[in-house]
Design an enzyme around this catalytic site. Structure first.
Site, PDB file in Angstrom:
ATOM      1  N   CYS A 169       0.797  -1.224   0.000  1.00  0.00           N
ATOM      2  CA  CYS A 169       0.000   0.000   0.000  1.00  0.00           C
ATOM      3  C   CYS A 169       0.829   1.274   0.000  1.00  0.00           C
ATOM      4  O   CYS A 169       0.274   2.370  -0.022  1.00  0.00           O
ATOM      5  CB  CYS A 169      -0.964  -0.011   1.182  1.00  0.00           C
ATOM      6  SG  CYS A 169      -2.156  -1.366   1.098  1.00  0.00           S
ATOM      7  N   HIS A 309      -2.225   8.472   6.118  1.00  0.00           N
ATOM      8  CA  HIS A 309      -2.630   7.195   5.519  1.00  0.00           C
ATOM      9  C   HIS A 309      -4.091   6.949   5.865  1.00  0.00           C
ATOM     10  O   HIS A 309      -4.889   6.579   5.002  1.00  0.00           O
ATOM     11  CB  HIS A 309      -1.743   6.067   6.030  1.00  0.00           C
ATOM     12  CG  HIS A 309      -2.011   4.745   5.396  1.00  0.00           C
ATOM     13  ND1 HIS A 309      -1.762   4.499   4.063  1.00  0.00           N
ATOM     14  CD2 HIS A 309      -2.524   3.595   5.902  1.00  0.00           C
ATOM     15  CE1 HIS A 309      -2.112   3.245   3.773  1.00  0.00           C
ATOM     16  NE2 HIS A 309      -2.573   2.684   4.863  1.00  0.00           N
ATOM     17  N   GLU A 320      -0.181   5.822  13.304  1.00  0.00           N
ATOM     18  CA  GLU A 320       0.359   7.010  12.647  1.00  0.00           C
ATOM     19  C   GLU A 320       0.146   8.269  13.475  1.00  0.00           C
ATOM     20  O   GLU A 320       0.942   9.210  13.379  1.00  0.00           O
ATOM     21  CB  GLU A 320      -0.157   7.174  11.221  1.00  0.00           C
ATOM     22  CG  GLU A 320      -1.604   7.463  11.035  1.00  0.00           C
ATOM     23  CD  GLU A 320      -1.904   7.734   9.552  1.00  0.00           C
ATOM     24  OE1 GLU A 320      -1.061   8.324   8.854  1.00  0.00           O
ATOM     25  OE2 GLU A 320      -2.989   7.333   9.101  1.00  0.00           O
ATOM     26  N   HIS A 346      -9.793   2.931  -0.072  1.00  0.00           N
ATOM     27  CA  HIS A 346      -8.380   2.545  -0.069  1.00  0.00           C
ATOM     28  C   HIS A 346      -8.087   1.700  -1.301  1.00  0.00           C
ATOM     29  O   HIS A 346      -8.423   0.520  -1.361  1.00  0.00           O
ATOM     30  CB  HIS A 346      -8.076   1.754   1.206  1.00  0.00           C
ATOM     31  CG  HIS A 346      -6.628   1.470   1.426  1.00  0.00           C
ATOM     32  ND1 HIS A 346      -5.639   1.761   0.508  1.00  0.00           N
ATOM     33  CD2 HIS A 346      -5.983   0.908   2.498  1.00  0.00           C
ATOM     34  CE1 HIS A 346      -4.466   1.389   0.969  1.00  0.00           C
ATOM     35  NE2 HIS A 346      -4.646   0.871   2.179  1.00  0.00           N
ATOM     36  N   PHE A 405       1.022  -3.368   4.204  1.00  0.00           N
ATOM     37  CA  PHE A 405       1.258  -4.733   4.666  1.00  0.00           C
ATOM     38  C   PHE A 405       2.695  -5.137   4.337  1.00  0.00           C
ATOM     39  O   PHE A 405       3.207  -4.834   3.258  1.00  0.00           O
ATOM     40  CB  PHE A 405       0.295  -5.703   3.985  1.00  0.00           C
ATOM     41  CG  PHE A 405      -1.106  -5.673   4.555  1.00  0.00           C
ATOM     42  CD1 PHE A 405      -1.451  -4.854   5.614  1.00  0.00           C
ATOM     43  CD2 PHE A 405      -2.096  -6.492   4.020  1.00  0.00           C
ATOM     44  CE1 PHE A 405      -2.736  -4.845   6.138  1.00  0.00           C
ATOM     45  CE2 PHE A 405      -3.393  -6.483   4.526  1.00  0.00           C
ATOM     46  CZ  PHE A 405      -3.711  -5.658   5.585  1.00  0.00           C
TER      47      PHE A 405
END
Length: 419
Positions: A169, A309, A320, A346, A405
């Site tokens: 990602c 993100h 984050e 996403h 990931f």
């Protein structure tokens, strides 16, 4: 002489908005493009919602042969490259093809075409040994992710460095970072940099269902993506692409080009910890932010906006938030932060480049996109997440981050030209 990569052209294919200007209008309106899945029958899945692109390849200018040859992700990328080129004003006929590069990111490659072809070859899963005689001539291309970069290179006749970046990602951020490096080191004069993913297929839904990462709010898809909200329950899958034209900033100014932003810093790190898990302290993301800021020669007080993100999973949002506090100190409490995934979902590897495009437009137009659906902030996410409505805001330096990931953590610093 040092070189700095400048963004002079932007092309976007996003849920709810095909094209750069419709995309910006959707973001600043705080509109959501998440809905019940229509691309396949999702009735058997836990999560039956997604952010789909209303995309007609022929209406977008692709030929019948291109449509037959290309996976949906490749179609997105080529359409974006065309828009970015037109927006930039670059005349490729005046550029040595050997000095034109391509850097395309993707997390899952040609997923849709691969699944469709496997279904045919395996007689809808009834055959363990597939019958290769039913395979289409382009099957090999679907199996090789670099096909996505090749299609863009063919479209713009690029004969310079060409690469497919696949880092989960963070692929979109990493592809822009790689493209900027090609400009900075002098390996190319024009680079088409961005990312694309079209993962909306049964196999993808099954994979994320298995780990319960996606939202099961099937009865209210428009409000299902809720980054930093206490009631969030997972991310919403999306699809899309963004491609940007990068040039040396000095050369762009010399030809009178419009420069949206300069790519001043980029860094990537890995947590070497877990395929899907994140440490709560945000150390690795904080380190990527620190290095990107050092490369950009800016400090915490220079950051005017953070594009998070913001996937809408508890572990990511808290991870984050901790990273921002760790890297920016008290400044983290005074800088606006938002997640556009609240509106467009996403799109895995593509989202990073779409977010860079959003950051460049935010810098250019002085508006921070909101975090939609944020009504009840998680107490552990106590920063200024710009809830619900876009905010006019003067920005000179912005930070965009990504988490993927495998432990990937990336950070990019963009700046207004001349700052």
């Amino acid at each position: 002489m040092s070189r700095t990569a400048a963004i002079t052209g932007i092309g976007v294919v996003a849920p709810g908005a095909v094209g750069r200007e419709p995309f910006w209008e959707l973001l600043t309106a705080g509109s959501t493009a998440t809905r019940t899945i229509t691309l396949f029958d999702a009735g058997r899945f836990r999560s039956r919602i997604a952010a789909e692109v209303d995309f007609d390849p022929r209406a977008s200018g692709l030929s019948a042969q291109q449509v037959r040859r290309m996976d949906r992700a490749a179609q997105f990328a080529v359409v974006c490259a065309r828009e970015a080129l037109a927006d930039s004003g670059v005349e490729l006929g005046r550029v040595d093809p050997g000095r034109v590069g391509v850097s395309v990111g993707s997390a899952v490659g040609c997923t849709m075409s691969l699944e469709e072809e496997y279904t045919v070859l395996a007689d809808e899963g009834r055959r363990w040994l597939v019958d290769h005689t039913y395979g289409v001539p382009h099957l090999y291309g679907f199996m090789v992710p670099s096909t996505l970069a090749v299609e863009v290179a063919w479209e713009v006749a690029a004969e310079g460095p060409t690469a497919l970046i696949s880092t989960g990602c963070t692929s979109g951020l990493d592809a822009v970072g790689h493209g900027a490096a090609l400009i900075e080191e002098g390996s190319a004069d024009v680079v088409f940099a961005g990312a694309t993913d079209a993962p909306l297929s049964p196999i993808t839904s099954a994979c994320f269902d298995a780990i319960k990462a996606t939202s099961p709010s099937n009865d209210d898809p428009e409000h299902a993506s809720r980054p930093f909200d206490a009631e969030r329950n997972g991310f919403v899958l999306g699809e899309g692409a963004a491609v940007m034209v990068l040039e040396d900033a000095a050369a762009a100014r010399a030809r009178g080009a419009r420069v949206y932003a300069e790519v001043r810093g980029f860094a990537g790190r890995s947590n070497a910890f877990h395929m899907t898990g994140l440490k709560p302290d945000g150390k690795e993301m904080a380190e990527a932010i620190r290095v990107a800021m050092a490369q950009a020669r800016v400090g915490a007080d220079d950051i005017d906006y953070i594009n998070a993100h913001g996937s809408a999973t508890k572990q990511n949002d808290r991870h984050e938030t901790a990273a921002f506090k760790r890297s920016l100190g008290d400044r983290a409490y005074r800088v606006p932060v938002s997640s556009i995934k609240s509106m467009i979902g996403h799109s895995l590897g593509a989202i990073g480049s779409i977010e860079v495009a959003a950051c460049a437009l935010a810098l250019d137009r002085g508006v921070v996109p909101p975090t939609a659906n944020l009504h009840n902030a998680d107490p552990e996410c106590d920063l200024d997440y710009v809830p619900l409505e876009a905010r006019p805001h003067r920005m000179d330096v912005v930070l965009s981050v990504g988490s993927g990931f495998g432990g990937f953590q990336s950070a990019t610093v963009l700046a207004r030209p001349g700052t």
